[in-house]
Design a protein around this motif. Structure first.
Motif, PDB file in Angstrom:
ATOM      1  N   LEU A   1      -1.747   2.144 -17.353  1.00 23.23           N
ATOM      2  CA  LEU A   1      -2.415   3.399 -16.589  1.00 23.23           C
ATOM      3  C   LEU A   1      -1.697   3.914 -15.517  1.00 23.23           C
ATOM      4  O   LEU A   1      -0.868   3.104 -14.931  1.00 23.23           O
ATOM      5  N   PRO A   2      -1.731   5.235 -15.324  1.00 17.74           N
ATOM      6  CA  PRO A   2      -1.032   5.760 -14.234  1.00 17.74           C
ATOM      7  C   PRO A   2      -1.526   5.474 -12.912  1.00 17.74           C
ATOM      8  O   PRO A   2      -2.517   5.035 -12.710  1.00 17.74           O
ATOM      9  N   TYR A   3      -0.756   5.651 -12.060  1.00 17.43           N
ATOM     10  CA  TYR A   3      -0.970   5.631 -10.516  1.00 17.43           C
ATOM     11  C   TYR A   3      -1.741   6.889  -9.998  1.00 17.43           C
ATOM     12  O   TYR A   3      -1.210   8.052 -10.363  1.00 17.43           O
ATOM     13  N   LEU A   4      -2.828   6.621  -9.598  1.00 14.88           N
ATOM     14  CA  LEU A   4      -3.909   7.589  -9.090  1.00 14.88           C
ATOM     15  C   LEU A   4      -3.872   7.876  -7.460  1.00 14.88           C
ATOM     16  O   LEU A   4      -4.515   6.980  -7.038  1.00 14.88           O
ATOM     17  N   GLU A   5      -3.085   8.710  -6.883  1.00 17.29           N
ATOM     18  CA  GLU A   5      -2.948   8.662  -5.434  1.00 17.29           C
ATOM     19  C   GLU A   5      -4.372   8.831  -4.918  1.00 17.29           C
ATOM     20  O   GLU A   5      -4.478   8.043  -3.770  1.00 17.29           O
ATOM     21  N   GLU A   6      -5.159   9.663  -5.465  1.00 17.26           N
ATOM     22  CA  GLU A   6      -6.387   9.885  -4.920  1.00 17.26           C
ATOM     23  C   GLU A   6      -7.494   8.751  -4.724  1.00 17.26           C
ATOM     24  O   GLU A   6      -8.140   8.721  -3.813  1.00 17.26           O
ATOM     25  N   ASN A   7      -7.002   7.651  -5.395  1.00 19.27           N
ATOM     26  CA  ASN A   7      -7.749   6.628  -5.286  1.00 19.27           C
ATOM     27  C   ASN A   7      -7.286   5.513  -4.449  1.00 19.27           C
ATOM     28  O   ASN A   7      -8.019   4.575  -3.916  1.00 19.27           O
ATOM     29  N   GLU A   8      -6.019   5.627  -4.046  1.00 17.07           N
ATOM     30  CA  GLU A   8      -5.592   4.994  -3.045  1.00 17.07           C
ATOM     31  C   GLU A   8      -5.285   5.589  -1.841  1.00 17.07           C
ATOM     32  O   GLU A   8      -4.280   5.120  -0.928  1.00 17.07           O
ATOM     33  N   SER A   9      -5.921   6.656  -1.563  1.00 18.07           N
ATOM     34  CA  SER A   9      -5.785   7.516  -0.225  1.00 18.07           C
ATOM     35  C   SER A   9      -6.859   7.545   0.523  1.00 18.07           C
ATOM     36  O   SER A   9      -7.887   7.665  -0.531  1.00 18.07           O
ATOM     37  N   PHE A  10      -7.162   7.814   1.744  1.00 20.56           N
ATOM     38  CA  PHE A  10      -8.124   8.409   2.414  1.00 20.56           C
ATOM     39  C   PHE A  10      -8.295   9.815   2.128  1.00 20.56           C
ATOM     40  O   PHE A  10      -7.335  10.343   1.782  1.00 20.56           O
ATOM     41  N   THR A  11      -9.583  10.259   1.967  1.00 19.15           N
ATOM     42  CA  THR A  11      -9.626  11.670   1.636  1.00 19.15           C
ATOM     43  C   THR A  11     -10.715  12.321   2.854  1.00 19.15           C
ATOM     44  O   THR A  11     -11.307  11.668   3.358  1.00 19.15           O
ATOM     45  N   ALA A  12     -10.441  13.731   2.886  1.00 14.46           N
ATOM     46  CA  ALA A  12     -11.145  14.268   3.858  1.00 14.46           C
ATOM     47  C   ALA A  12     -11.426  15.832   3.250  1.00 14.46           C
ATOM     48  O   ALA A  12     -10.738  16.341   2.462  1.00 14.46           O
ATOM     49  N   PRO A  13     -12.624  16.605   3.601  1.00 16.82           N
ATOM     50  CA  PRO A  13     -12.768  17.849   3.298  1.00 16.82           C
ATOM     51  C   PRO A  13     -11.568  18.879   3.618  1.00 16.82           C
ATOM     52  O   PRO A  13     -10.966  18.732   4.638  1.00 16.82           O
ATOM     53  N   PHE A  14     -11.085  19.564   2.440  1.00 17.61           N
ATOM     54  CA  PHE A  14      -9.793  20.411   2.776  1.00 17.61           C
ATOM     55  C   PHE A  14      -9.886  21.372   3.802  1.00 17.61           C
ATOM     56  O   PHE A  14     -11.142  21.924   3.748  1.00 17.61           O
ATOM     57  N   SER A  15      -8.981  21.486   4.512  1.00 17.54           N
ATOM     58  CA  SER A  15      -8.897  22.741   5.548  1.00 17.54           C
ATOM     59  C   SER A  15      -7.667  23.049   5.696  1.00 17.54           C
ATOM     60  O   SER A  15      -6.651  22.398   5.745  1.00 17.54           O
ATOM     61  N   ARG A  16      -7.513  24.635   5.556  1.00 19.79           N
ATOM     62  CA  ARG A  16      -6.248  25.388   5.684  1.00 19.79           C
ATOM     63  C   ARG A  16      -5.777  25.229   6.958  1.00 19.79           C
ATOM     64  O   ARG A  16      -4.393  25.067   6.956  1.00 19.79           O
ATOM     65  N   SER A  17      -6.461  24.785   8.006  1.00 20.48           N
ATOM     66  CA  SER A  17      -6.109  25.011   9.362  1.00 20.48           C
ATOM     67  C   SER A  17      -5.131  23.423   9.658  1.00 20.48           C
ATOM     68  O   SER A  17      -4.222  23.425  10.517  1.00 20.48           O
ATOM     69  N   ARG A  18      -5.637  22.699   8.858  1.00 19.55           N
ATOM     70  CA  ARG A  18      -5.093  21.148   8.932  1.00 19.55           C
ATOM     71  C   ARG A  18      -4.367  20.788   7.689  1.00 19.55           C
ATOM     72  O   ARG A  18      -4.162  19.731   7.465  1.00 19.55           O
ATOM     73  N   ILE A  19      -3.655  21.741   7.053  1.00 19.96           N
ATOM     74  CA  ILE A  19      -3.178  21.583   5.552  1.00 19.96           C
ATOM     75  C   ILE A  19      -1.835  20.444   5.830  1.00 19.96           C
ATOM     76  O   ILE A  19      -1.593  19.942   5.126  1.00 19.96           O
ATOM     77  N   HIS A  20      -1.226  20.471   6.861  1.00 25.24           N
ATOM     78  CA  HIS A  20      -0.200  19.547   7.290  1.00 25.24           C
ATOM     79  C   HIS A  20      -0.647  18.061   7.407  1.00 25.24           C
ATOM     80  O   HIS A  20       0.221  17.314   7.247  1.00 25.24           O
TER      81      HIS A  20
ATOM     82  N   TYR B   1      -6.924  11.953  14.849  1.00 27.79           N
ATOM     83  CA  TYR B   1      -6.357  11.922  16.406  1.00 27.79           C
ATOM     84  C   TYR B   1      -4.899  11.799  16.208  1.00 27.79           C
ATOM     85  O   TYR B   1      -4.182  12.723  17.140  1.00 27.79           O
ATOM     86  N   GLU B   2      -4.282  10.738  15.772  1.00 31.67           N
ATOM     87  CA  GLU B   2      -2.905  10.575  15.752  1.00 31.67           C
ATOM     88  C   GLU B   2      -2.169  11.758  15.160  1.00 31.67           C
ATOM     89  O   GLU B   2      -1.258  12.375  15.558  1.00 31.67           O
ATOM     90  N   ALA B   3      -2.576  12.220  13.945  1.00 32.89           N
ATOM     91  CA  ALA B   3      -1.876  13.536  13.371  1.00 32.89           C
ATOM     92  C   ALA B   3      -1.993  14.851  14.319  1.00 32.89           C
ATOM     93  O   ALA B   3      -0.989  15.484  14.518  1.00 32.89           O
ATOM     94  N   GLU B   4      -3.137  14.953  15.099  1.00 32.26           N
ATOM     95  CA  GLU B   4      -3.162  16.132  15.718  1.00 32.26           C
ATOM     96  C   GLU B   4      -2.235  15.916  17.041  1.00 32.26           C
ATOM     97  O   GLU B   4      -1.751  16.935  17.398  1.00 32.26           O
TER      98      GLU B   4
END
Length: 890
Positions: free
Chosen positions: A159-178, A863-866
């Motif tokens: 089975l391949p590595y599915l990054e979305e299953n091993e990562s925290f997710t948040a609603p996509f925002s262009r202002s916080r794309i970084h 908070y840290e990313a900001e």
């Protein structure tokens, strides 16, 4: 490229030539970096070999709706989607419109749709362990290394590595794309998400000037477009082994790990299914897999009950007494043609009845009632885990659009929507409830049609038992009742399948008559009607056999008759349970066999016929030479009702497995075998025989969960009645404690059942027969002399008593015991079900802790990313200021 310079008219000059692959993209996109020819030939990209195809629209040049289509395509371009047209290789009238969503469009709509994307790797919280426990765990893991690997799990390298299953997710925002993990813009949004975004745009693009003249669904309805679908990710076959060369695409991986019959014993790769087909289809297969897994203990216990009957058969005093009753003469079971029988002739049926109706039957009925509750409660927990893993906890379904039919019907009268604040069509109260009244009347009428069909089967059984009793073939003549039951069940199955076709059309008509406002309301109304119709259709004859067969026949000399003509059918001398077992076994096997054929055989035949038609019209065209969109177009589209048929047959099977399980303990085993096959059939169908359905989201299985709960409640009631009324459990219990050799001793072993058969049979004087019931023979050819008295199943006084043929005291004792058992059984089982439902929380504790910790970590990370972003901006400003200062220094 920023746009597409497609002319507004549909003529051949705008089409891409399949031979030259000349694109209709603008020159800027053509002049970009060259792409290898191999990527162009995959059929997954535009002619430039770079832009991925996210969606396909199909139309015919001969269609009369060209103006609406042209405006629709102009508005698609205005939304920023890229387009490319190409004619079919096999039919020049068919045009494929390929759509691609560029990065900026995906970002804009991902933010509007609140699509959750991965932004930071998960950090799992580990509890501190004692040193001793750590050492013990190491030794246990070392011991496990010597044992064989779990055969039902896939290898980690498969089975391949599915990054979305091993990562925290948040609603996509262009202002916080970084903040988000973006390794490659082409793969950041997977294909399922890209298709969802494009479909979301197409549903909101106008095709005509007007308030509500928008949406792809309306264009599909008025034949402006013939089909619309996302394309599969290449072929599901490969010349190379997946173990040595890996999977060529997601579809190939799903086939090898899921749809291939060689992996029937392995767990389903639910994350891959969800990634390719979306959460809604992923939840269906998760529920089906959970249901199949939960059938294992039910099947084992049911098989144990059956084997218990096999092993205790030789020690059963009742069956022994029936087999040895060569001197007991039974009354004829039908008018005139049926002969007198020895009770010992039903020896085999008595033994078969004991296999299903034995001391473990009550335990199994209680077990299955509890099992149904445990299954539903643990499914809620499983669903919660999946909802968390698939980021569906905070997902809320968008407000449904108003159906075009509702809009057209009630567009003259409007009122303000309290949620959106926009005017919308309004249906008056009187109109709505008058339509519901008519629809309810239609439902009631169709239920009466089912009852009429059952009535017809009853008449067939009554007439045929006499016909078979006078049959020339001795095998049929001697087993007239079994032959009647078997043929009646087969005819009943044919009637069921024919009526199902009628019910679908009636349910569709009644649902459209109600004029539901939204698509979800329409779907729920249609689902309820179809389930109600098919449930009643499938189980009505079973209810008749379980609770009415042989209950209202009267007695010899005073039979109750149908239309004052036909004598109602009696139970076999060994009881009615054998008829119920035959009904359930035959219907269940035939229904599942037919469903499996329609699951796979029908799409295979249709696809084969399509290939033969193309071969006749255009000669032999190698399948590999066709582009992927054309190969998908030649596949069958998914059912118009989505997953409705898939859920319906499983819910009906669940009802068959639980409602009358006390009479047929092997039902869970048959269901388990069928479901193991069903999972792979469905998987094969989705991966190889159907076009790729639109990936969509859902939090649960919808209205089906409420139906499952209703079936669980009904199963308790029906099993209580099956044990109390259909089986001989209660009469045997009453005899053992009140009338048998052990009466008054407080025990009821096998030795206490001696004489039970004789006590359960009443005596009838042959001279008291009605003229139309008088047998044509007096029994002298079998018993050497004319029969004067015969026996029948009932508790009545003998003909020589002061009140002949009236009910005895034992009859009232048995009736009271049956009613008491039903009340006690139902209250006890419902109490156990309620307690279990209360004790099992809907959300596992570890999941609740993980959700709280994730929420905390996400806030910290954001908070840290900001802070990092602000620090970088501050450092850049400082460097810029220093550079400016050094330039000014001289």
């Amino acid at each position: 490229s920023d746009g597409i310079s497609t002319p507004s008219r549909d003529d051949d000059s705008t089409l891409q030539n399949p031979g030259t692959h000349s694109s209709i993209l603008d020159d800027n996109s053509k002049s970009q970096s060259a792409v290898p020819q191999r990527n162009k030939s995959t059929g997954l990209c535009f002619g430039d070999g770079k832009s991925l195809i996210d969606y396909i629209l199909v139309y015919r040049k001969s269609s009369s709706q060209s103006e609406k289509r042209e405006m629709f395509e102009r508005n698609i371009r205005a939304e920023g989607l890229h387009m490319e047209k190409e004619a079919s290789l096999t039919n020049s009238d068919v045009i494929f419109l390929k759509l691609h969503a560029p990065w900026d469009v995906l970002c804009r709509y991902a933010e509007l749709m609140n699509i959750r994307m991965p932004f930071r790797r998960k950090v799992f919280y580990m509890h501190r362990r004692h040193k001793f426990l750590s050492r013990m765990e190491k030794r246990i893991n070392k011991f496990r290394g010597w044992l064989p690997r779990k055969p039902m799990k896939f290898d980690n390298d498969t089975l391949p590595y599915l990054e979305e299953n091993e990562s925290f997710t948040a609603p996509f925002s262009r202002s916080r794309i970084h903040h988000f993990i973006i390794h490659n813009k082409d793969t950041f949004f997977n294909n399922a998400t890209r298709s969802r975004v494009v479909h979301h745009i197409l549903q909101r693009v106008k095709y005509e000037e007007g308030k509500n003249k928008m949406g792809l669904n309306r264009l599909l309805t008025n034949t402006s477009y013939e089909a619309a679908f996302p394309i599969h990710e290449g072929s599901y076959h490969s010349k190379n082994s997946i173990r040595t060369h890996g999977a060529e695409n997601q579809r190939h991986l799903l086939y090898e790990c899921w749809a291939w019959w060689g992996v029937w014993y392995k767990y389903q790769p639910l994350d891959l299914i969800r990634r390719y087909f979306g959460e809604k289809i992923g939840l269906y297969f998760a529920w089906l897999g959970w249901y199949t897994g939960m059938l294992f203990p039910a099947a084992v216990v049911g098989l144990f009950v059956f084997l218990y009957g096999v092993f205790t058969l030789e020690h059963c005093a009742v069956s022994k007494e029936i087999c040895q009753a060569t001197d007991t003469i039974m009354c004829p079971i039908c008018d005139q043609y049926c002969p007198y029988l020895r009770l010992s002739d039903s020896c085999i049926y008595a033994k078969v009845t004991h296999l299903f109706d034995n001391g473990a039957t009550v335990f199994f009925a209680v077990f299955m009632a509890v099992w149904a509750t445990v299954f539903l409660e643990f499914w809620k927990r499983r669903r919660a885990v999946l909802a968390y893993d698939w980021d569906l906890i905070d997902w809320e379904e968008e407000e449904d659009e108003i159906r075009p039919q509702f809009e057209a019907k009630y567009s003259k009268k409007e009122r303000m929507n309290p949620i959106s604040g926009k005017p919308e069509p309004y249906q008056a109260f009187t109109d709505k409830y008058s339509r519901l009244l008519v629809s309810s009347s239609g439902i009631f009428f169709m239920i009466l049609v089912v009852i009429a069909a059952v009535f017809g089967i009853v008449i067939y059984r009554v007439i045929t038992v006499s016909t078979f009793a006078a049959f020339g073939w001795a095998l049929i003549r001697n087993n007239s009742q079994v032959a009647t039951t078997g043929t009646a069940v087969c005819i009943n199955f044919c009637v069921i399948m024919l009526l199902n076709v009628l019910y679908e059309k009636v349910a569709l008509f009644l649902t459209n008559l109600e004029q539901p406002r939204t698509e979800s309301e329409w779907e729920n109304s249609f689902t309820f009607k179809m389930f109600l119709f098919q449930f009643v259709n499938l189980n009505s004859s079973t209810f008749y056999i379980a609770f009415f067969l042989g209950r209202f026949t009267g007695r010899p000399g005073a039979y109750l008759r149908l239309i004052n003509r036909w004598k109602l059918e009696e139970c076999h001398p060994s009881g009615c349970l054998i008829d119920l077992c035959m009904q359930m076994g035959i219907i269940m096997v035939l229904k599942q066999t037919w469903n499996n054929f329609m699951e796979l055989g029908y799409p295979l035949i249709q696809n084969w016929w399509t290939r033969q038609r193309l071969k006749r019209e255009h000669g032999h065209i190698p399948k590999a030479s066709l582009p992927q969109w054309e190969r998908d177009y030649n596949l069958q589209s998914m059912n118009a009702y989505g997953l409705f048929d898939e859920y319906l047959k499983m819910i009906l099977q669940f009802g068959f497995t639980t409602i009358f399980v006390a009479a047929f303990p092997l039902a869970p085993l048959l269901a388990l075998i069928n479901n193991i096959i069903e999972i792979r059939l469905d998987a094969y169908k989705f991966v190889t025989q159907w076009r790729r359905p639109l990936p969509s989201q859902a939090k649960d299985i919808g209205i089906w969960y409420g139906i499952l709960e209703g079936i669980g409640i009904l199963s308790v009631i029906t099993n209580a009645f099956v044990i109390a009324v259909t089986s001989d459990f209660i009469p045997r219990l009453v005899y053992a404690y009140k009338y048998g050799p052990c009466a008054g001793q407080g025990r009821a072993g096998e030795g206490c059942m001696m004489g039970y058969v004789n006590a359960s049979l009443s005596v009838f004087r042959v001279s008291d027969f009605e003229k139309r019931s008088q047998p044509r023979t007096n029994g002298s050819e079998l018993f050497e002399e004319a029969v004067k008295y015969c026996r029948y199943r009932d508790y009545r006084e003998p003909p020589d008593s002061t009140e002949p043929y009236t009910y005895t005291l034992q009859f009232w004792h048995v009736l009271a015991a049956r009613l008491a058992f039903i009340i006690v059984f139902e209250h006890m089982v419902f109490a156990i079900k309620t307690l279990i439902a209360y004790l099992i929380p809907d959300l596992p504790k570890d999941l609740r802790d993980r959700m709280r910790r994730e929420k905390y970590l996400i806030q910290e990370m954001m908070y840290e990313a900001e802070l990092e972003r602000l620090q970088k901006e501050k450092d850049e400003k400082k460097k810029k200021k220093d550079r400016t200062h050094h330039k000014e220094w001289p």
